[in-house]
Design an enzyme around this catalytic site. Structure first.
Site, short mmCIF file in Angstrom:
data_model
loop_
_atom_site.label_atom_id
_atom_site.label_comp_id
_atom_site.label_asym_id
_atom_site.label_seq_id
_atom_site.Cartn_x
_atom_site.Cartn_y
_atom_site.Cartn_z
N THR A 14 0.82 -1.21 0.00
CA THR A 14 0.00 0.00 0.00
C THR A 14 0.85 1.26 0.00
OG1 THR A 14 -1.47 1.28 1.43
CG2 THR A 14 -0.15 -0.36 2.51
N ASP A 15 0.29 2.35 -0.51
CA ASP A 15 0.98 3.64 -0.45
C ASP A 15 1.11 4.15 0.99
OD1 ASP A 15 -1.68 4.35 0.03
OD2 ASP A 15 -1.83 5.79 -1.61
N GLU A 16 0.34 3.55 1.91
CA GLU A 16 0.36 4.06 3.29
C GLU A 16 1.70 3.81 3.98
OE1 GLU A 16 -3.28 3.51 5.48
OE2 GLU A 16 -4.41 3.28 3.64
N TYR A 72 -1.51 -0.29 11.09
CA TYR A 72 -1.73 -1.02 9.82
C TYR A 72 -0.57 -0.74 8.87
CZ TYR A 72 -3.28 -1.51 4.97
OH TYR A 72 -3.34 -1.81 3.62
N LYS A 75 2.38 -3.26 7.27
CA LYS A 75 2.60 -3.47 5.83
C LYS A 75 4.05 -3.10 5.46
CE LYS A 75 -0.08 -4.54 3.10
NZ LYS A 75 -0.52 -5.89 2.60
#
Ligand code: NAD
Ligand code: TYD
Length: 340
Positions: free
Chosen positions: A124-126, A149, A153
């Protein structure tokens, strides 16, 4: 091509399985999914009888099960399995570390033992953290995850990189922006707002509503993943973005105007802890290397998605009436407003 899809009963995984079966006549897919609250075999009823598809219930954290499955011999593994909701990670991060970090390591180790020639980790970009008003993250940007989260990741991404450097495992990491589209669990903002609006219930908007996400239609994401699975280069990271940055309040307004519902349904609620302000991705690497482009404009994709939820009321009312109800009550209480 024999492909093991992990976490294929969730939102993106189920769309990916459908995409692959529709576009690759010679593929054989095994879907390993634990069926957590977010996993739903109803997402795959239209393909469950396809002879090229098989479902196995189980966790990626089960070393023996993953090992047994990989003994069958696969050309590729793509890992979607994860705890995926930021707010839940803020409430309790443990399952995020177990599945997202340890589960990924178990998959990597099994791929190494069985010499799987391709492993794609769906990230994810997060992991890059939050941006101000300007700039975009490239694949070279630092990892500065903020939520539990995102941290889980990012940890998984680092393990994937370590397995490439240490053992030469042929792995690829993809980092996509926020997805939307059919079969998304209604805890995520777009299906939450659509289904609440359909039921004339308030749309809980966090903080000032000016947080920005880059929206990618799930089918555009799946097309990129299929391309990367086939033609991506091992050891590489690919950003996948939609070029559709929108503030949350504008998304809420668009959903309401599409449905002809009043803006008074928008209800400001207490902000998320550590709420990332803005995500945006530079996707030129993927575009130049593999010729991929997102095809759906946000306004078109959102209208279609609103239509999909309107046509699948049984699918989401069953979810909202199930164990999700308690989570909703705990998270939003009586949806009392904070002062604007
Ligand atoms: P989701 O929550 O809808 O689905 C996750 C799936 O994984 C579910 O079917 C669940 O049952 C399964 N699962 C959970 N723990 C498992 C375990 N231990 N073993 C096997 N299966 C397990 O998530 P999603 O939105 O489809 O996201 C899929 C992947 O894409 C995730 O890795 C997520 O981090 C990533 N991602 C999502 C988005 C997004 O906008 N939704 C954006 C970028 C990246
Ligand atoms: P979400 O769908 O949870 O995705 P992510 O946090 O992974 O980006 O949230 C998208 C945006 O919507 C995010 O800025 C938080 C906001 N949001 C709300 O305003 N209200 C809500 O009830 C939820 C779930 C999210």
């Amino acid at each position: 091509m024999r492909i093991l899809v992990t976490g294929g009963a969730g939102f993106i995984g189920s769309n990916f399985i459908r995409h692959l079966l529709a576009t690759e006549s010679a593929c054989h897919i095994v879907n390993l999914d634990k069926l957590t609250y977010a996993g739903n075999l109803e997402n795959l009823t239209d393909v469950e009888r396809d002879p090229r598809y098989r479902f196995v219930k189980g966790s990626i954290c089960n070393v023996q099960l993953v090992d047994e499955l990989l003994k069958e011999g696969f050309d590729a593994l793509i890992n979607f399995a994860a705890e995926s909701h930021v707010d839940r990670s803020i409430q309790d991060a443990r399952a995020f570390v177990e599945t997202n970090v340890l589960g990924t390591q178990i998959i990597l180790e099994a791929c190494r033992r069985h010499q799987v020639p391709r492993m794609v980790q769906v990230s994810t970009d997060e992991v890059y953290g939050s941006l101000g008003s300007f700039g975009r993250f490239t694949e070279e940007s630092s990892l500065r995850p903020n939520s539990p989260y995102a941290a889980s990741k990012a940890a998984a991404d680092l393990l994937v990189a370590a397995y490439f450097r240490t053992y030469g495992l042929p792995v690829i990491v993809t980092r996509s922006s926020n997805n939307y589209g059919p079969y998304q669990f209604p805890e995520k903002v777009i299906p939450l707002f659509i289904t609440n609006a359909l039921a004339d219930e308030p749309l809980p908007l966090y903080g000032d509503g000016l947080h920005v996400r880059d929206w990618l239609h799930v089918q555009d994401h799946c097309a990129a993943l299929a391309l990367i699975l086939k033609n991506g280069v091992s050891g590489e990271i690919y950003n996948i973005g939609g070029h559709c940055e929108r503030a949350n309040i504008d998304v809420a307004r668009l959903i309401l105007s599409t449905l002809g519902k009043p803006v008074t349904l928008i209800t400001r609620v207490k902000d998320r802890l550590g709420h990332d302000r803005r995500y945006a991705l530079d996707t030129s690497k993927l575009e130049q290397a593999l010729g991929w482009q997102p095809r759906r404009a946000f306004e078109t994709g959102l209208k279609e998605t609103v239509g999909w939820y309107g046509g699948h009321v049984t699918w989401w009312t069953r979810i909202k009436a199930g164990q999700y109800r308690e989570y909703y009550r705990q998270t939003y209480g009586d949806l009392s407003c904070v002062s604007p």
